[in-house]
Design an enzyme around this catalytic site. Structure first.
Site, PDB file in Angstrom:
ATOM      1  N   LYS A 149       7.213  -2.086  -0.219  1.00  7.63           N
ATOM      2  CA  LYS A 149       6.132  -1.519  -1.027  1.00  7.63           C
ATOM      3  C   LYS A 149       5.834  -0.087  -0.606  1.00  7.63           C
ATOM      4  O   LYS A 149       5.790   0.219   0.584  1.00  7.63           O
ATOM      5  CB  LYS A 149       4.877  -2.399  -0.910  1.00  7.63           C
ATOM      6  CG  LYS A 149       4.309  -2.512   0.495  1.00  7.63           C
ATOM      7  CD  LYS A 149       3.194  -3.547   0.524  1.00  7.63           C
ATOM      8  CE  LYS A 149       2.538  -3.676   1.881  1.00  7.63           C
ATOM      9  NZ  LYS A 149       1.824  -2.511   2.350  1.00  7.63           N
ATOM     10  N   ASP A 167       3.375  -6.496   6.458  1.00  5.01           N
ATOM     11  CA  ASP A 167       3.683  -5.288   7.242  1.00  5.01           C
ATOM     12  C   ASP A 167       3.724  -5.473   8.768  1.00  5.01           C
ATOM     13  O   ASP A 167       3.250  -4.610   9.509  1.00  5.01           O
ATOM     14  CB  ASP A 167       2.684  -4.173   6.903  1.00  5.01           C
ATOM     15  CG  ASP A 167       2.737  -3.763   5.446  1.00  5.01           C
ATOM     16  OD1 ASP A 167       3.510  -4.368   4.679  1.00  5.01           O
ATOM     17  OD2 ASP A 167       1.995  -2.834   5.066  1.00  5.01           O
ATOM     18  N   GLU A 222       5.717  -1.763   4.473  1.00  8.99           N
ATOM     19  CA  GLU A 222       5.297  -0.501   3.857  1.00  8.99           C
ATOM     20  C   GLU A 222       6.337   0.561   4.197  1.00  8.99           C
ATOM     21  O   GLU A 222       6.708   0.714   5.361  1.00  8.99           O
ATOM     22  CB  GLU A 222       3.924  -0.067   4.394  1.00  8.99           C
ATOM     23  CG  GLU A 222       3.461   1.266   3.799  1.00  8.99           C
ATOM     24  CD  GLU A 222       2.081   1.707   4.268  1.00  8.99           C
ATOM     25  OE1 GLU A 222       1.387   0.931   4.941  1.00  8.99           O
ATOM     26  OE2 GLU A 222       1.721   2.861   3.946  1.00  8.99           O
ATOM     27  N   CYS A 245      -3.906  -2.716   4.531  1.00  9.89           N
ATOM     28  CA  CYS A 245      -2.936  -3.382   3.645  1.00  9.89           C
ATOM     29  C   CYS A 245      -3.297  -4.838   3.346  1.00  9.89           C
ATOM     30  O   CYS A 245      -3.006  -5.329   2.252  1.00  9.89           O
ATOM     31  CB  CYS A 245      -1.540  -3.260   4.231  1.00  9.89           C
ATOM     32  SG  CYS A 245      -0.987  -1.538   4.238  1.00  9.89           S
ATOM     33  N   LYS A 302      -0.336   0.575  -0.109  1.00  7.52           N
ATOM     34  CA  LYS A 302      -1.033  -0.340   0.789  1.00  7.52           C
ATOM     35  C   LYS A 302      -1.036  -1.756   0.208  1.00  7.52           C
ATOM     36  O   LYS A 302      -0.847  -2.730   0.929  1.00  7.52           O
ATOM     37  CB  LYS A 302      -2.471   0.143   1.035  1.00  7.52           C
ATOM     38  CG  LYS A 302      -2.569   1.572   1.571  1.00  7.52           C
ATOM     39  CD  LYS A 302      -1.757   1.794   2.823  1.00  7.52           C
ATOM     40  CE  LYS A 302      -1.903   3.217   3.349  1.00  7.52           C
ATOM     41  NZ  LYS A 302      -0.869   3.552   4.355  1.00  7.52           N
ATOM     42  N   VAL A 359      -0.952  -7.039   9.106  1.00  7.55           N
ATOM     43  CA  VAL A 359      -1.720  -5.860   9.520  1.00  7.55           C
ATOM     44  C   VAL A 359      -1.692  -4.787   8.430  1.00  7.55           C
ATOM     45  O   VAL A 359      -0.756  -4.733   7.652  1.00  7.55           O
ATOM     46  CB  VAL A 359      -1.141  -5.282  10.827  1.00  7.55           C
ATOM     47  CG1 VAL A 359      -1.243  -6.310  11.939  1.00  7.55           C
ATOM     48  CG2 VAL A 359       0.293  -4.791  10.690  1.00  7.55           C
ATOM     49  N   THR A 360      -2.714  -3.909   8.420  1.00 12.67           N
ATOM     50  CA  THR A 360      -3.953  -4.063   9.151  1.00 12.67           C
ATOM     51  C   THR A 360      -5.012  -4.681   8.245  1.00 12.67           C
ATOM     52  O   THR A 360      -4.935  -4.554   7.022  1.00 12.67           O
ATOM     53  CB  THR A 360      -4.481  -2.700   9.684  1.00 12.67           C
ATOM     54  OG1 THR A 360      -4.779  -1.833   8.584  1.00 12.67           O
ATOM     55  CG2 THR A 360      -3.486  -2.011  10.585  1.00 12.67           C
TER      56      THR A 360
HETATM   57  N1  TIU Z   1       0.052  -1.895   6.686  1.00 10.01           N
HETATM   58  C1  TIU Z   1      -0.990  -1.080   6.790  1.00 10.01           C
HETATM   59  O1  TIU Z   1      -2.133  -1.499   6.942  1.00 10.01           O
HETATM   60  N2  TIU Z   1      -0.718   0.271   6.757  1.00 10.01           N
HETATM   61  C2  TIU Z   1      -1.520   1.211   7.299  1.00 10.01           C
HETATM   62  O2  TIU Z   1      -1.290   2.390   7.104  1.00 10.01           O
HETATM   63  N3  TIU Z   1      -2.530   0.785   8.076  1.00 10.01           N
HETATM   64  C3  TIU Z   1      -3.397   1.528   8.820  1.00 10.01           C
HETATM   65  O3  TIU Z   1      -4.321   0.936   9.381  1.00 10.01           O
HETATM   66  N4  TIU Z   1      -3.226   2.826   8.916  1.00 10.01           N
END
Ligand code: TIU
Length: 224
Positions: free
Chosen positions: A133, A28, A76, A166, A136, A161-162
């Site tokens: 996807k 992501d 995502e 995810c 998460k 991330v994060t």
């Molecule tokens: N990719 C991912 O971690 N999506 C999130 O929504 N992360 C947040 O930290 N919100």
């Protein structure tokens, strides 16, 4: 000396990396999460906490590609008609602006929009699968497991991330499916420093309950 694998310094103990069956999974690294003026920053998050991961990921990706090893990217997001967006996910947070609404870089977390795409620094090659996807975790409602199986992959190096959202969800999903995961601390980021720390501790605790934690330097040195 074994030539089919390299030893990577990691916690709770060394990770045996087998290049022929190890994929780099970059989670992501999307413009909406990382770029100033994107959705993440619009929500009040400090994107610099995520942006520090770009350069180490770029160096790792360079070496990984030069070694001819497999790379998989994830994003995502949702279908433009939002039919794959759970109503619970849409309303969570009670934000004035939610998934599917117009955001600073197009409709938020909608496939095909600028903000949904991967940052230019880490842009996928046409030969590298991109997993879109809706959740998460990268395994939920995707063909990631099939792709890994077809390619004989048993190990994952996970970055992106994060860290606590995810990345952790994907590592837990992968662990339950029998994959060994090494998470690189300088290549994963959280908007919240305390979650970065705990998100990594949770992975390597109890003898590596979900996997290993290391840093990109060791992998770059071993492969470079
Ligand atoms: N990719 C991912 O971690 N999506 C999130 O929504 N992360 C947040 O930290 N919100």
């Amino acid at each position: 000396m074994p030539t089919d694998h390299v030893m990577i310094e990691a916690e709770p103990y060394e990770f045996e990396l087998y290049p022929s069956r190890c994929a780099l999974v970059i989670i992501d690294m999307q413009r909406d999460f990382l770029e100033p003026g994107g959705f993440g920053e619009m929500l009040g998050n400090d994107v610099s906490q995520l942006r520090r991961t770009i350069e180490p990921n770029r160096k790792l990706l360079d070496v990984w590609r030069q070694a001819g090893m497999q790379v998989i990217h994830t994003r995502e997001g949702h279908r433009p008609d939002l039919t794959d967006l759970p109503p619970a996910k849409k309303v969570r947070g009670r934000s004035a602006t939610c998934i599917g609404d117009a955001g600073p870089m197009g409709r938020i977390l909608v496939r095909g929009e600028i903000g949904h795409d991967i940052i230019p620094e880490l842009y996928p090659l046409s030969t590298e699968p991109v997993i879109d996807k809706p959740g998460k975790g990268a395994f939920f409602a995707t063909d990631l497991q099939a792709i890994l199986q077809h390619r004989g992959i048993t190990q994952l190096i996970v970055t992106g991330v994060t860290t606590e959202v995810c990345v952790n969800t994907t590592v837990r999903e992968a662990n339950d499916r029998g994959f060994d995961c090494l998470v690189l601390e300088d290549c994963v980021g959280s908007y919240f420093p305390e979650f970065q720390e705990m998100g990594l501790k949770m992975i390597k605790a109890q003898g590596g309950i979900f996997g290993w934690v290391g840093s990109s330097g060791s992998v770059v040195n071993a492969l470079g």
